[in-house]
Design an enzyme around this catalytic site. Structure first.
Site, PDB file in Angstrom:
ATOM      1  N   ASN A  12      11.805  15.858  79.470  1.00 35.38           N
ATOM      2  CA  ASN A  12      12.966  16.636  78.803  1.00 35.38           C
ATOM      3  C   ASN A  12      14.330  15.819  79.343  1.00 35.38           C
ATOM      4  OD1 ASN A  12      15.011  18.714  79.175  1.00 35.38           O
ATOM      5  ND2 ASN A  12      13.469  20.225  79.608  1.00 35.38           N
ATOM      6  N   ARG A  54      24.318  25.529  75.452  1.00 34.13           N
ATOM      7  CA  ARG A  54      25.063  24.829  76.562  1.00 34.13           C
ATOM      8  C   ARG A  54      24.682  23.349  76.651  1.00 34.13           C
ATOM      9  NH1 ARG A  54      21.872  27.582  81.701  1.00 34.13           N
ATOM     10  NH2 ARG A  54      22.587  29.560  80.602  1.00 34.13           N
ATOM     11  N   THR A 106      15.370  27.706  83.532  1.00 32.70           N
ATOM     12  CA  THR A 106      14.380  28.771  83.210  1.00 32.70           C
ATOM     13  C   THR A 106      13.796  29.070  84.391  1.00 32.70           C
ATOM     14  OG1 THR A 106      13.974  27.593  80.905  1.00 32.70           O
ATOM     15  CG2 THR A 106      12.685  29.361  81.516  1.00 32.70           C
ATOM     16  N   GLU A 156       1.926  26.571  79.568  1.00 29.29           N
ATOM     17  CA  GLU A 156       2.540  25.626  80.375  1.00 29.29           C
ATOM     18  C   GLU A 156       2.794  26.461  81.574  1.00 29.29           C
ATOM     19  OE1 GLU A 156       5.388  22.954  79.068  1.00 29.29           O
ATOM     20  OE2 GLU A 156       6.586  22.943  80.800  1.00 29.29           O
TER      21      GLU A 156
END
Ligand code: PXP
Length: 258
Positions: A12, A54, A106, A156
């Site tokens: 990521n 963002r 998250t 996930e």
């Protein structure tokens, strides 16, 4: 014993965009980081296009899709806007996540059990476009069962609570979270779901979780980008791959406890 599948590493690169955006401009470029990650052994790249943009931008997603040689996993909220972007961009995979503007990252899993009516048509649209859909959920039996019922092929598992307990030295909580994950991935596999995991993983926790043979992909960002500041992305990703391979070797030997 059936062969243990390869454990994929999705890198990521959101935090690279966060650093870039701190000054505006184009440096450091998350697409360059994605290419470096792939060259170092990543199996895919994950990027979260947040509603408030963002970090990752729409242009980043378009460039990632056009320029990287491995699968792109688009993390996204389950909104009409994001579904339209996914259908236009056509990433290899879409991971549906809950999103709250005030959160730093998250923070929890998606409420699939409570949001089924809203999620089902979106999952259907994405799947209809041949985009592999995963749902980011806690290792909670009711959410896992709901994910299977709503037609998602992949989940996930949110590993954040386990990783935070490990980092805080809270052995009791870490152990109970670990058992929840272990039972959850087994349940998911028994329901025919492909199982991924991610959030808060570092070398040690990735090695531990790699020993669960039901898991076929880990998505890791914060630790890799943070560690890359000290030793570079190439070395960080290679070291992570070795940790995952050591964990996988324990799966092959039939061990799956930390
Ligand atoms: N998987 C999902 C669905 C996420 O939302 C995140 C964080 O963006 C990650 C994996 C990676 O978590 P971390 O950055 O803590 O490694």
């Amino acid at each position: 014993m059936p062969a243990i599948p390869h454990l994929r590493l999705g890198v990521n690169i959101d935090h690279v965009a966060t650093i870039r955006n701190a000054r505006g401009g184009r440096h450091p470029d998350p697409v360059r980081a994605a290419k470096l990650a792939i060259a170092a052994g990543a199996d895919g790249v994950t990027a979260h296009l947040r509603e408030d943009r963002r970090h990752i931008s729409d242009d980043d997603i378009a460039r990632l899709k056009a320029e990287i040689a491995k699968p792109l996993n688009l993390e996204m909220a389950a909104t009409a806007e994001m579904v339209a972007i996914a259908l236009r961009t056509h990433p290899n995979a879409a991971c549906l996540v809950p999103e709250r503007r005030a959160e730093r990252t998250t923070e929890g899993g998606l409420d699939v059990a409570g949001g089924r009516a809203d999620l089902a048509p979106k999952i259907g649209e994405l799947r209809g476009a041949n985009i592999r859909v995963s749902l980011f959920i806690a290792a909670d039996p009711s959410q896992i069962e709901a994910a299977a019922a709503v037609g998602a092929p992949v989940i996930e598992i949110h590993t954040g609570a386990w990783c935070h307990a490990l980092a805080d030295g809270n052995a009791g909580l870490a152990d109970s979270e670990w058992r929840r994950i272990r039972e959850g991935v087994r349940l998911a596999k028994s329901l025919g779901l492909e199982v991924h995991a991610g959030h808060g993983l570092d070398y040690a926790s990735a090695e531990t979780i790699a020993a669960l043979p039901e898991i076929v992909e880990l998505n890791i960002g914060h630790f890799l980008v943070g560690e890359a500041v000290f030793v570079g992305l190439d070395e960080t990703i290679k070291t992570m791959r070795h940790a995952m391979m050591r964990g996988r070797a324990r799966a092959t030997a039939g061990e799956n406890r930390p």
